[in-house]
Design an enzyme around this catalytic site. Structure first.
Site: not given
Length: 388
Positions: A90, A112, A372
């Site tokens: 991210k 969000e 991830s």
């Protein structure tokens, strides 16, 4: 395939921008700035600086030798997004967008988050550029199961707003963030974390996350002398998967495999519909409304998917499969025990499928799993689940 947009912001029939008129203007300005700065040498240099000196890229492509021996067949490689600063992919996109927001003169950032990793990355990005007011919307259920990430965000200076409307999950957090943007667009930049939403968000997120496949493609050729048989990534909103796939889309011999939770099978069972200002494959109930979803991994708990994934699925360029929460939980434990790497529950879905696929392939083949994120955020949740 990569130039398959029929018109800007569309991937086949998917994508677009279905938003109020005021927001259309805001998004048009955002698109104009993104197109300008993504080619700007100073912007590129600053982005690359943070990728290397702050996030710690490039991160390794680790050969999972013990796991490969255990399951047999193809060599399993792990693209180590878990080693990034803040512990997940991210941060790549958060840094890219915050540098854009700074150039656009924004003073307030909203975002969000589901599992909390995008919220942590956004709060981190706001801290590093300095002087940015940061508000993160998070579903009430997710704030409870990811309480540590809520504290991390607050520690980094963000205000976390718990959303108890609807199911109190990721979809509801996106709803609230979009409502905020409609009211406060004059000074507010919405730093969207998934490859979803109205144009230009899916294109922007892919651009900043494509660094994953840019690196892995070079790394696998160095290690194996050829491209992998498959690239595997979990798919919720789709940001890590589109980043992991991006530089392989034109390589037709490489299978692209997105792994969804069996409890939220958007791409395997969804139908085309508009959600959150864009058209994608969506899980709908009998009334044509987005269906309630659930996954043990908060970051995969979304009834829609990025528009490019919807296109890759319907054009048969990518495959999308499901893995149950139980299978992901087992993969979480197996990778921890045999490789000493604790994966995020989201990533564990991809690991679970890779363990099945590797055994079906030849020993001279290789597959890349996009790891991830790391599992620190999930350890307490898994501990409780294993006690029951």
């Amino acid at each position: 395939m990569s130039n398959s947009t029929v018109e800007k912001g569309y991937f086949g029939e998917f994508g677009g921008s279905f938003v109020p008129e005021d927001l259309k203007n805001v998004l048009a300005i955002l698109d104009e700035n993104f197109e300008k700065y993504k080619k700007d040498p100073e912007f590129i240099q600053e982005f690359q600086y943070y990728m290397k000196e702050y996030i710690g890229r490039e991160n390794p492509l680790t050969y999972a030798e013990n796991l490969t021996k255990q399951v047999g067949g193809a060599k399993i490689y792990l693209k180590r997004e878990d080693l990034n600063h803040t512990g997940a992919h991210k941060i790549n996109n958060a840094i890219g967008q915050i540098l854009l927001a700074k150039r656009m003169g924004a003073t307030r950032i909203i975002a969000e988050t589901g599992a909390g990793q995008h919220g942590v990355a956004t709060a981190t990005a706001c801290a590093i550029v300095g002087g940015m007011d940061c508000t993160i919307y998070m579903g009430k259920l997710d704030t409870e199961r990811q309480a540590l990430n809520v504290f991390r965000m607050e520690l980094l200076g963000a205000k976390v707003v718990s959303v108890d409307k609807g199911q109190g999950r990721l979809k509801d957090a996106v709803d609230e963030a979009l409502n905020d943007l409609v009211k406060n667009y004059e000074n507010t930049f919405y730093l969207l974390g998934s490859a979803v939403g109205p144009h230009p968000f899916p294109t922007m997120v892919k651009h900043f996350q494509s660094i994953i496949s840019e690196e892995s493609k070079k790394q696998i050729v160095e290690k194996e002398g050829k491209l992998p048989a498959a690239v595997i990534a979990c798919a919720g909103g789709g940001s890590n998967a589109i980043g992991a796939f991006a530089h392989y889309i034109d390589e037709q011999e490489v299978r692209l495999i997105g792994v969804e939770p069996a409890e939220a099978p958007t791409l395997t069972e969804g139908t085309p519909a508009v959600i959150h200002g864009f058209k994608c494959l969506t899980l709908l109930d009998e009334n044509g409304e987005p269906k309630p979803t659930y996954s043990i991994a908060a970051g995969l708990d979304y009834p829609g998917i990025g528009p490019e994934h919807s296109y890759l699925k319907t054009s048969n360029r990518a495959e999308y499969v499901t893995v149950t929460g139980q299978e992901a939980l087992e993969a979480f434990q197996v990778l921890s025990k045999v490789e000493g790497i604790i994966p995020a529950l989201e990533s564990s879905h991809a690991v679970a499928y890779a363990m099945k696929l590797a055994g079906q392939l030849a020993k001279e083949d290789s597959i890349i799993v996009n790891l991830s994120g790391r599992g620190d955020k999930d350890v307490e949740q898994v501990y409780k689940m294993l006690q029951n």
